[in-house]
Design an enzyme around this catalytic site. Structure first.
Site, PDB file in Angstrom:
ATOM      1  N   CYS A  23      20.861   8.748 -26.250  1.00 34.67           N
ATOM      2  CA  CYS A  23      21.458   8.931 -25.662  1.00 34.67           C
ATOM      3  C   CYS A  23      21.443  10.334 -25.568  1.00 34.67           C
ATOM      4  O   CYS A  23      20.463  10.486 -26.563  1.00 34.67           O
ATOM      5  CB  CYS A  23      23.154   7.959 -25.917  1.00 34.67           C
ATOM      6  SG  CYS A  23      23.271   9.303 -27.766  1.00 34.67           S
ATOM      7  N   CYS A  26      22.988  12.015 -28.447  1.00 35.37           N
ATOM      8  CA  CYS A  26      21.784  12.378 -29.204  1.00 35.37           C
ATOM      9  C   CYS A  26      20.643  13.746 -29.475  1.00 35.37           C
ATOM     10  O   CYS A  26      20.709  14.353 -30.302  1.00 35.37           O
ATOM     11  CB  CYS A  26      21.214  10.997 -30.113  1.00 35.37           C
ATOM     12  SG  CYS A  26      22.327   9.938 -30.427  1.00 35.37           S
ATOM     13  N   ASP A 415       8.568  26.933   9.680  1.00 36.55           N
ATOM     14  CA  ASP A 415       6.962  27.528   9.690  1.00 36.55           C
ATOM     15  C   ASP A 415       6.340  26.684  10.576  1.00 36.55           C
ATOM     16  O   ASP A 415       6.376  25.453  10.867  1.00 36.55           O
ATOM     17  CB  ASP A 415       6.743  28.148   8.652  1.00 36.55           C
ATOM     18  CG  ASP A 415       5.707  29.343   9.121  1.00 36.55           C
ATOM     19  OD1 ASP A 415       6.405  30.402  10.043  1.00 36.55           O
ATOM     20  OD2 ASP A 415       4.799  28.593   9.027  1.00 36.55           O
TER      21      ASP A 415
END
Length: 727
Positions: A23, A26, A415
């Site tokens: 996780c 952790c 552009d």
């Protein structure tokens, strides 16, 4: 921090792969532990890529000791002071060893088996039977060992996270004799963590698959011999031989042969691209047709695919604004849940005569409900899944923050040259207006004159001559002169020829320069073309038009952006008003700004940001780099062919076309929606469960199922981002 200190830290940076993260919390704890190692100046965990950057000196043993709470395994990927990092297949540095499911989750399976026997004994022998209790206790101890190990340490340090909540809840449940429910909490929490790890692994697969795209060996010609060698041993300048049907192992330039190359792995283009001598090819792409010889231009660690992998992994580690919110929220959320649980357990019995057993049980259920698993993973899995999916489809997003920003964009500035157009001028029209000269002869004279000029459109005329096999090198030109702002002239076979604008021929007083002819020239100019007249002092011989061709996809892309709700699309160009209007009208942009210098483009972007807040700018990353940097999100095209594009922009379209832009916008919006839905659902389901405390309906069963259910649904919802298609 001084620049010298930053540079010193970068030189001392070591990168390690980490296996075993379950996780995000952790990962954060591991980072804190590593920072405490003597000799380590700083550390940064990339949970998305499962890596850690360590600034300073630390051994693998010290790092694994810092991650012992989660049984993390660490392997070096790039160590300081190593100029070239070579990782062979047999090191398995990038790959986790595949462990059979029953071995990987043996304790979970055994604990689940004990629960099953516990419930069997419960029905046969009764709830208070010693055998029943021992089976449930055994399940709690075996299944919850790693949980308790971390939970107790956190409790001692007053470090409240999800494992602390679960540890207190399980211990409390066992104290009040709820053995069966305590064991279920342990097992379901373990299953929830396993599913969370599985979800993150799935989301990382898109990047791991990129690592396997390029072959590890290649056929190279050295000293007249053809040998197969590992890519780590191939040097710049080596000649690599690629047969039809083989993947290209290294970046390089074709020196011999013709072929069609499938570049989907890099650019996301599904249609093979024709390649000839002097064309660039990339590692990981597929040679479909002819045998080609490629001169290596980059070492393996500098190839485009390697850079993509590195940048995507870095991007996955960047915290998006939503992630920052969740992290900050979770920091205060867990202690608040502890306080609420304590109040639920203590206040009703003390002040309202409630049963201690009932309300302590309710308080423990609140702890389980309060576990922030679903909330913590709501953003990381979404970001990792989205960035990985984008990379596989030829869109390189350099961080979750840019993914979120793109989703909020309402204005896009383009552009013109090289973005809406191909950036390469071509001859579009050529008409001979005098019967006394042949078409090929006249074009040969035009090319011979243009060959000697510095005009930017001369290359288009020479290319046209080569395509049509019109010779011009044997044409003798004398007294070649450039007429500033007008055109050019030169003598061929005793006749003076002029090539230039209508203004030049007006000044020459050419007899057949009529108003009707001038109007025809204006029609070409209004189509976005540059018209040039060829003639002598007495007569007009022909007219030739050159234009920067509009990309086939530009109009469709603008339409799709408008359909997505981006109504403000602006074209920025240095071209004259007539050419700009012709191209802008053709592609369908909502606004056209012409005759702009690079500084003007920058100023215009700043002005648009003050009006519309979020403005994206898309260009080639070269002359429009200042405008890209100033925009909310800078998007560069042709990232596969230029390092500048990748370095300058926040997002790079690896293929040299715009078709991926609507996909990137849709993906970013879907990511934002899924993150919001995840956070709302994770918090909402907990609020509903907590409200069950009021009538006293909340049980540990409901609590763990609501937490586990929320985690599973959030993970599955996030993984949907891996399936978003490029339509």
């Amino acid at each position: 921090m001084s620049e010298q200190k930053v540079k010193l830290m970068e030189e001392e940076m070591n990168v390690y792969r980490v296996q075993g993260f379950t996780c995000a919390n952790c990962a954060g704890k591991f980072e804190k532990n590593v920072k405490k190692i003597p000799g380590v100046q700083d550390a940064k965990v990339n949970f998305g890529a499962s890596k850690i950057d360590v600034y300073g000196n630390a051994s693998v043993e010290e790092l694994e000791k810092a991650g012992a709470f989660e049984n993390l395994k660490v392997s070096p990927e790039k160590l300081a002071n190593q100029t070239i990092q070579r990782v062979k297949d047999d090191t398995k540095a990038h790959k986790e060893e595949k462990t059979p499911f029953y071995k990987k989750h043996s304790t979970l399976l055994f604990a689940t088996l004990l629960i099953a026997f516990g419930y069997l004994s419960h029905f046969v022998n009764g709830e208070d039977n010693l055998v029943t209790s021992m089976l449930f206790v055994g399940s709690i101890v075996i299944g919850g060992y790693s949980l308790f190990k971390v939970g107790f340490q956190n409790l001692i340090r007053f470090d409240f996270d999800m494992k602390t909540l679960m540890t207190v809840a399980v211990i409390g449940a066992t104290i009040i004799g709820k053995w069966a429910e305590a064991s279920i909490v342990v097992i379901l929490f373990a299953i929830s963590e396993a599913l969370e790890r599985f979800s993150m692994d799935r989301s990382r697969q898109s990047i791991r698959s990129l690592m396997d795209i390029a072959p590890k060996e290649a056929l190279v010609r050295r000293n007249g011999q053809e040998i197969i060698i590992h890519v780590d041993d191939i040097a710049v300048g080596d000649i690599m031989i690629v047969k039809p049907g083989e993947k290209i192992a290294m970046d390089g330039i074709i020196v011999n042969g013709l072929s069609a190359v499938n570049q989907a792995a890099i650019t996301g283009e599904s249609v093979p691209v024709s390649k000839a001598v002097d064309d660039e090819v990339f590692a990981g792409t597929l040679n479909e047709e002819g045998l080609i010889e490629v001169k290596i231009t980059k070492y393996v660690e500098d190839t485009t695919i390697t850079k993509i992998i590195h940048l995507v992994e870095e991007a996955q580690g960047e915290r998006a604004p939503a992630q920052a919110f969740v992290d900050k929220f979770a920091k205060y959320y867990t202690p608040i849940i502890m306080v609420i649980a304590a109040l639920v357990a203590v206040v009703p019995p003390l002040f309202f005569g409630g049963s201690w057993d009932t309300w302590v049980y309710q308080g423990l259920a609140v702890l389980v409900v309060g576990c922030p698993c679903a909330l913590v993973i709501s953003t990381p899995i979404s970001i990792v899944s989205a960035i990985g999916n984008a990379a596989k489809k030829g869109v390189l997003v350099k961080g979750g923050v840019y993914l979120e920003k793109l989703g909020a964009i309402k204005t896009v500035a383009f552009d013109k040259t090289g973005t809406l157009t191909k950036g390469v001028p071509v001859v579009t029209d050529f008409e001979v207006l005098n019967d006394q000269v042949e078409e090929k002869e006249l074009f040969s004279i035009i090319t011979a004159l243009e060959y000697r000029s510095q005009h930017p459109l001369a290359s288009a005329i020479m290319k046209k001559a080569e395509q049509d096999n019109i010779p011009y090198s044997n044409v003798q030109v004398e007294e070649f002169t450039s007429i500033t702002g007008r055109g050019i002239k030169g003598i061929v076979n005793g006749t003076t020829y002029y090539i230039g604008s209508p203004k030049l021929f007006k000044e020459l007083n050419v007899s057949d320069f009529s108003l009707g002819f001038e109007n025809n020239v204006k029609i070409l100019q209004n189509q976005g073309k540059t018209a040039m007249i060829i003639g002598t002092e007495k007569t007009i011989l022909g007219v030739i038009a050159v234009a920067d061709e509009v990309r086939e996809t530009s109009k469709n892309v603008i339409q799709k952006l408008h359909q997505l709700g981006i109504k403000q699309t602006i074209m920025l160009t240095g071209d004259n008003q007539g050419t700009a209007n012709a191209i802008g009208t053709h592609v369908g942009v909502s606004d056209i700004q012409s005759e702009l210098m690079p500084q003007d483009k920058l100023d215009y972007i700043k002005k648009m940001q003050s009006e519309y807040d979020n403005v994206a700018m898309i260009g080639d990353g070269v002359n429009d780099a200042p405008a890209l940097a100033a925009s909310t999100v800078g998007i560069a095209m042709g990232g596969a062919g230029t390092d500048t594009a990748i370095e300058t922009a926040d997002i790079a379209l690896m293929g040299d076309d715009l078709s991926k832009l609507p996909f990137a916008v849709r993906l970013s919006r879907k990511t934002l929606n899924i993150i919001k839905a995840n956070i709302t659902f994770a918090i909402g389901i907990k609020i509903i469960a907590l409200l069950l405390v009021i009538p006293g309906w909340l049980t540990l069963w409901i609590a763990i199922l609501s937490d586990m259910g929320a985690t599973i649904l959030v993970a599955l919802n996030s993984l949907r981002l891996m399936r978003v298609k490029d339509k």
